[in-house]
Structures are given as C-alpha cells and as structure tokens.
Design a protein around this motif. Structure first.
Motif, PDB file in Angstrom:
ATOM      1  N   VAL A  87       0.773  -1.148  -0.044  1.00  0.00           N
ATOM      2  CA  VAL A  87       0.035  -0.114  -0.129  1.00  0.00           C
ATOM      3  C   VAL A  87       1.029   1.195  -0.127  1.00  0.00           C
ATOM      4  CG1 VAL A  87      -1.607   1.308   1.331  1.00  0.00           C
ATOM      5  CG2 VAL A  87      -1.635  -1.225   1.262  1.00  0.00           C
ATOM      6  N   LEU A  88       0.397   2.137  -0.880  1.00  0.00           N
ATOM      7  CA  LEU A  88       1.170   3.599  -0.975  1.00  0.00           C
ATOM      8  C   LEU A  88       0.019   4.281  -0.498  1.00  0.00           C
ATOM      9  CD1 LEU A  88       3.378   5.749  -1.699  1.00  0.00           C
ATOM     10  CD2 LEU A  88       2.584   5.442  -4.077  1.00  0.00           C
ATOM     11  N   VAL A  89       0.453   5.334   0.434  1.00  0.00           N
ATOM     12  CA  VAL A  89      -0.574   6.627   0.899  1.00  0.00           C
ATOM     13  C   VAL A  89       0.224   7.783   0.192  1.00  0.00           C
ATOM     14  CG1 VAL A  89      -1.515   7.962   2.292  1.00  0.00           C
ATOM     15  CG2 VAL A  89      -1.507   5.477   2.625  1.00  0.00           C
ATOM     16  N   ILE A  90      -0.715   8.600  -0.579  1.00  0.00           N
ATOM     17  CA  ILE A  90      -0.059  10.122  -1.028  1.00  0.00           C
ATOM     18  C   ILE A  90      -0.815  11.074  -0.366  1.00  0.00           C
ATOM     19  CG2 ILE A  90       0.440  11.523  -2.936  1.00  0.00           C
ATOM     20  CD1 ILE A  90       0.696   9.033  -4.821  1.00  0.00           C
ATOM     21  N   ARG A  91       0.027  11.657   0.340  1.00  0.00           N
ATOM     22  CA  ARG A  91      -0.499  13.141   1.169  1.00  0.00           C
ATOM     23  C   ARG A  91      -0.256  14.349   0.315  1.00  0.00           C
ATOM     24  NH1 ARG A  91       1.960  13.692   6.547  1.00  0.00           N
ATOM     25  NH2 ARG A  91       0.411  15.204   6.442  1.00  0.00           N
ATOM     26  N   ALA A  92      -1.112  15.396   0.349  1.00  0.00           N
ATOM     27  CA  ALA A  92      -0.801  16.517  -0.103  1.00  0.00           C
ATOM     28  C   ALA A  92      -0.652  17.413   1.113  1.00  0.00           C
ATOM     29  CB  ALA A  92      -2.071  17.120  -0.952  1.00  0.00           C
ATOM     30  N   GLU A  93       0.588  18.096   0.913  1.00  0.00           N
ATOM     31  CA  GLU A  93       1.182  18.777   2.329  1.00  0.00           C
ATOM     32  C   GLU A  93       0.344  19.826   2.503  1.00  0.00           C
ATOM     33  OE1 GLU A  93       5.611  20.494   3.498  1.00  0.00           O
ATOM     34  OE2 GLU A  93       4.749  21.387   1.461  1.00  0.00           O
ATOM     35  N   GLN A  94      -0.331  20.662   1.656  1.00  0.00           N
ATOM     36  CA  GLN A  94      -1.329  21.807   1.720  1.00  0.00           C
ATOM     37  C   GLN A  94      -2.563  21.389   1.618  1.00  0.00           C
ATOM     38  OE1 GLN A  94       0.232  24.393   3.308  1.00  0.00           O
ATOM     39  NE2 GLN A  94       2.267  23.722   2.831  1.00  0.00           N
ATOM     40  N   ASP A  95      -3.202  20.247   2.058  1.00  0.00           N
ATOM     41  CA  ASP A  95      -4.290  19.546   1.702  1.00  0.00           C
ATOM     42  C   ASP A  95      -5.489  20.503   2.718  1.00  0.00           C
ATOM     43  OD1 ASP A  95      -6.733  18.227   1.662  1.00  0.00           O
ATOM     44  OD2 ASP A  95      -5.780  16.286   1.192  1.00  0.00           O
ATOM     45  N   GLU A  96      -6.219  21.181   1.857  1.00  0.00           N
ATOM     46  CA  GLU A  96      -7.065  22.119   2.722  1.00  0.00           C
ATOM     47  C   GLU A  96      -8.694  21.339   3.020  1.00  0.00           C
ATOM     48  OE1 GLU A  96      -7.874  22.659  -2.024  1.00  0.00           O
ATOM     49  OE2 GLU A  96      -6.187  22.046  -0.489  1.00  0.00           O
ATOM     50  N   ILE A  97      -8.859  20.264   2.158  1.00  0.00           N
ATOM     51  CA  ILE A  97      -9.910  19.675   2.248  1.00  0.00           C
ATOM     52  C   ILE A  97     -10.077  18.427   3.466  1.00  0.00           C
ATOM     53  CG2 ILE A  97     -11.875  18.223   1.044  1.00  0.00           C
ATOM     54  CD1 ILE A  97     -11.506  21.278   0.226  1.00  0.00           C
ATOM     55  N   ILE A  98      -8.862  17.545   3.497  1.00  0.00           N
ATOM     56  CA  ILE A  98      -9.112  16.359   4.165  1.00  0.00           C
ATOM     57  C   ILE A  98      -7.780  17.037   5.263  1.00  0.00           C
ATOM     58  CG2 ILE A  98      -8.443  14.071   4.614  1.00  0.00           C
ATOM     59  CD1 ILE A  98     -11.138  14.415   2.966  1.00  0.00           C
ATOM     60  N   PRO A  99      -8.254  17.029   6.588  1.00  0.00           N
ATOM     61  CA  PRO A  99      -7.222  17.546   7.544  1.00  0.00           C
ATOM     62  C   PRO A  99      -6.156  16.189   7.632  1.00  0.00           C
ATOM     63  CG  PRO A  99      -9.532  17.939   8.475  1.00  0.00           C
ATOM     64  CD  PRO A  99      -9.440  17.098   6.946  1.00  0.00           C
ATOM     65  N   ALA A 100      -4.888  16.870   8.111  1.00  0.00           N
ATOM     66  CA  ALA A 100      -3.723  15.874   8.167  1.00  0.00           C
ATOM     67  C   ALA A 100      -4.306  14.833   9.173  1.00  0.00           C
ATOM     68  CB  ALA A 100      -2.613  16.669   8.350  1.00  0.00           C
ATOM     69  N   GLU A 101      -4.459  15.298  10.162  1.00  0.00           N
ATOM     70  CA  GLU A 101      -4.929  14.198  11.159  1.00  0.00           C
ATOM     71  C   GLU A 101      -5.677  13.124  10.779  1.00  0.00           C
ATOM     72  OE1 GLU A 101      -7.425  17.963  12.620  1.00  0.00           O
ATOM     73  OE2 GLU A 101      -5.499  17.462  11.409  1.00  0.00           O
ATOM     74  N   ARG A 102      -6.657  13.306  10.158  1.00  0.00           N
ATOM     75  CA  ARG A 102      -7.641  12.258   9.381  1.00  0.00           C
ATOM     76  C   ARG A 102      -6.663  11.334   8.806  1.00  0.00           C
ATOM     77  NH1 ARG A 102     -10.071  13.276  13.066  1.00  0.00           N
ATOM     78  NH2 ARG A 102      -9.547  11.123  13.042  1.00  0.00           N
ATOM     79  N   THR A 103      -5.789  11.829   7.850  1.00  0.00           N
ATOM     80  CA  THR A 103      -4.892  10.707   7.058  1.00  0.00           C
ATOM     81  C   THR A 103      -3.852  10.110   7.934  1.00  0.00           C
ATOM     82  OG1 THR A 103      -4.907  12.109   5.055  1.00  0.00           O
ATOM     83  CG2 THR A 103      -3.226  10.648   5.260  1.00  0.00           C
ATOM     84  N   LEU A 104      -3.492  10.756   9.033  1.00  0.00           N
ATOM     85  CA  LEU A 104      -2.475  10.148   9.982  1.00  0.00           C
ATOM     86  C   LEU A 104      -3.123   9.243  10.726  1.00  0.00           C
ATOM     87  CD1 LEU A 104      -0.514  13.263  11.102  1.00  0.00           C
ATOM     88  CD2 LEU A 104       0.052  11.643   9.515  1.00  0.00           C
ATOM     89  N   ALA A 105      -4.627   9.312  11.112  1.00  0.00           N
ATOM     90  CA  ALA A 105      -5.270   8.350  11.818  1.00  0.00           C
ATOM     91  C   ALA A 105      -5.467   7.182  11.026  1.00  0.00           C
ATOM     92  CB  ALA A 105      -6.583   8.870  12.223  1.00  0.00           C
ATOM     93  N   LEU A 106      -5.710   7.271   9.785  1.00  0.00           N
ATOM     94  CA  LEU A 106      -5.753   6.269   8.751  1.00  0.00           C
ATOM     95  C   LEU A 106      -4.372   5.299   8.921  1.00  0.00           C
ATOM     96  CD1 LEU A 106      -7.336   4.466   6.780  1.00  0.00           C
ATOM     97  CD2 LEU A 106      -6.412   5.713   5.222  1.00  0.00           C
ATOM     98  N   LEU A 107      -3.395   6.019   8.661  1.00  0.00           N
ATOM     99  CA  LEU A 107      -2.007   5.250   8.837  1.00  0.00           C
ATOM    100  C   LEU A 107      -1.631   4.490   9.940  1.00  0.00           C
ATOM    101  CD1 LEU A 107       0.207   8.187   7.335  1.00  0.00           C
ATOM    102  CD2 LEU A 107      -0.392   6.160   6.133  1.00  0.00           C
TER     103      LEU A 107
END
Length: 254
Positions: A199-219
């Motif tokens: 699995v590869l997760v790609i994050r947008a550093e300046q994501d203005e829609i999905i808060p970073a904590e929501r992606t980090l919680a998934l990880l």
C-alpha cells in the motif's frame, strides 16, 4: 418572562431539529457532486451492468497483461485522467468507470452502491487480467480500501485519504450530531487490516479539504505501516499537477 424564555427555547429546538433533518435528508447531495462530469467529451467505450444499473466508462491501453482501476474524488471528472494515466502506465490496461450518476453512468450514488460496483468491476476485469492494481483518490480512497479488503488487489494507492468520512464531516459540522446522521460513512480504518497487498499513501502537504490528522489516523490503523509520500506544496485538488505525484505512482506501480 419564563413563558418568553420557554418559547424561545422551543423555537431554538425546532430550528436545530429542522437543520438536522435537512442535513439528514440532503446528505448525499453534500457528499456527491457529479455535475462537473455530466458533459462527456469522449464517448464511453466500456459498460458494466450491476444490479440493473448501467455504468459507462473508458478502457485505456487495452490488451495489456496487468490492469489498473482508478476511483476518483467526489467532484472529479475521471474522464480527464485518460491521457495522463495512459502515458504514465503504458504497460497496464486502465479502467475508468464513473460512479453512479457521474458521467454517462445511471443510478444514484451511495456507499453501498459504489463499493458494490467496484467489486463488480474488479470481478469483470479479473477475467482478462491476472494482476489488478487499484488507485483511489479522496472519496475514491474509501471505495478502494473496501475493495482491496475484499478482493485480491495486486497493489493499492490511496491519494489524500481519510480514516472516516464521519470524522471528516464532524470537523466541519462540530455543532451537529454527525455520527448519528450520516448514512454513507466510508470508515476506511475498519477495513485496512483485511488488506494483504503493498500500500502507498500519497498526502498533499497543503491539503485544505482532508485534515492531516484524518490521514495520519488512517495510517495508524494499519498493523503494518504503508509507504507514505508527501507531495510538497500540493493542495487537495492540485496534487496531480506535481511531478512527485506522477513519479511516486510510477515507481510504486511499475
């Protein structure tokens, strides 16, 4: 005076209840935005019928041994990805199938319908391809996660993903009982440990829609942490415009 207070309190309760009811009844209009995809420029060349609903999309690079399924965001025209994906993955046949009510597809979208359609698409594609990779972006990451948890996906890419759509919505509407109201929940964290592929997760550093904590919680929900690529200076809707996005996909999927 007490009577006036009571009246205002009752009105406030009625107003709040009315807002909750409106949000409940109109929640799918808030989640799904197919309007931008309705002007179809390239005639579809692929059709899938699932539960009596006709979904129409495109097959790019036909005849390759490996396949790639792409599931887009809630307002994305996946038709626009045809050329880029064709060039990035010349060794894969790419299937782009708009969600229900998107593009030229029929039906009405819901979490259950979208996941069921994704599973039907995988089963159809598996007849001709032994290895099938999956890319899911934003809302599509929720579809892709559930697909990979129930089918033998070769490799999985989650772009700007979230752990739970309920938790994302709660961040925007903290004053509403979102958990009680939402029907389409896309709780990806519940499915990640049924995934048995890289699995590869790609994050947008300046994501203005999905808060970073929501992606980090998934990880954090994964028992084995996926590969992670952060695209510097990228926003939620511009991540695909950065060279690091293409390079990350190519390296992982090729």
């Amino acid at each position: 005076m007490l009577r006036v207070v009571f009246v205002f309190a009752a009105l406030a309760v009625l107003l709040y209840g009315g807002i909750c009811l409106a949000m409940y009844l109109g929640q799918r209009q808030q989640i799904y935005h197919p309007e931008a995809s309705w002007r179809v420029q390239q005639a579809p060349d692929f059709e899938l019928v699932n539960d009596g609903v006709r979904l129409r999309g495109w097959v790019v690079n036909p005849g390759r041994a490996k396949a790639l399924l792409y599931f887009g965001g809630n307002g994305e025209r996946i038709e626009d990805s045809r050329q880029a994906l064709s060039q990035w993955f010349p060794d894969r046949t790419i299937y782009l199938l708009p969600y229900r009510s998107y593009g030229a597809s029929e039906g009405k979208p819901s979490e259950r319908a979208l996941v069921g359609d994704a599973q039907a698409l995988f089963d159809r594609v598996a007849r001709d391809h032994a290895a099938i990779a999956v890319v899911g972006r934003s809302l599509g990451s929720g579809v892709a996660t559930q697909l990979a948890a129930t089918r033998p996906v070769e490799r999985l890419v989650l772009v700007t993903p979230f752990d739970s759509l309920v938790r994302v919505a709660a961040g925007y509407f903290s004053w509403l009982p979102v958990n009680a109201l939402m029907q389409d929940r896309f709780e990806s964290w519940r499915y990640v440990n049924d995934i048995h592929c890289p699995v590869l997760v790609i994050r947008a550093e300046q994501d203005e829609i999905i808060p970073a904590e929501r992606t980090l919680a998934l990880l954090k929900a994964f028992k084995q942490t996926p590969l992670v690529q952060v695209i510097a200076d990228a926003g939620h809707n511009t991540v695909q415009d950065h060279a690091d996005y293409r390079v990350s996909l190519e390296r992982f999927l090729q």
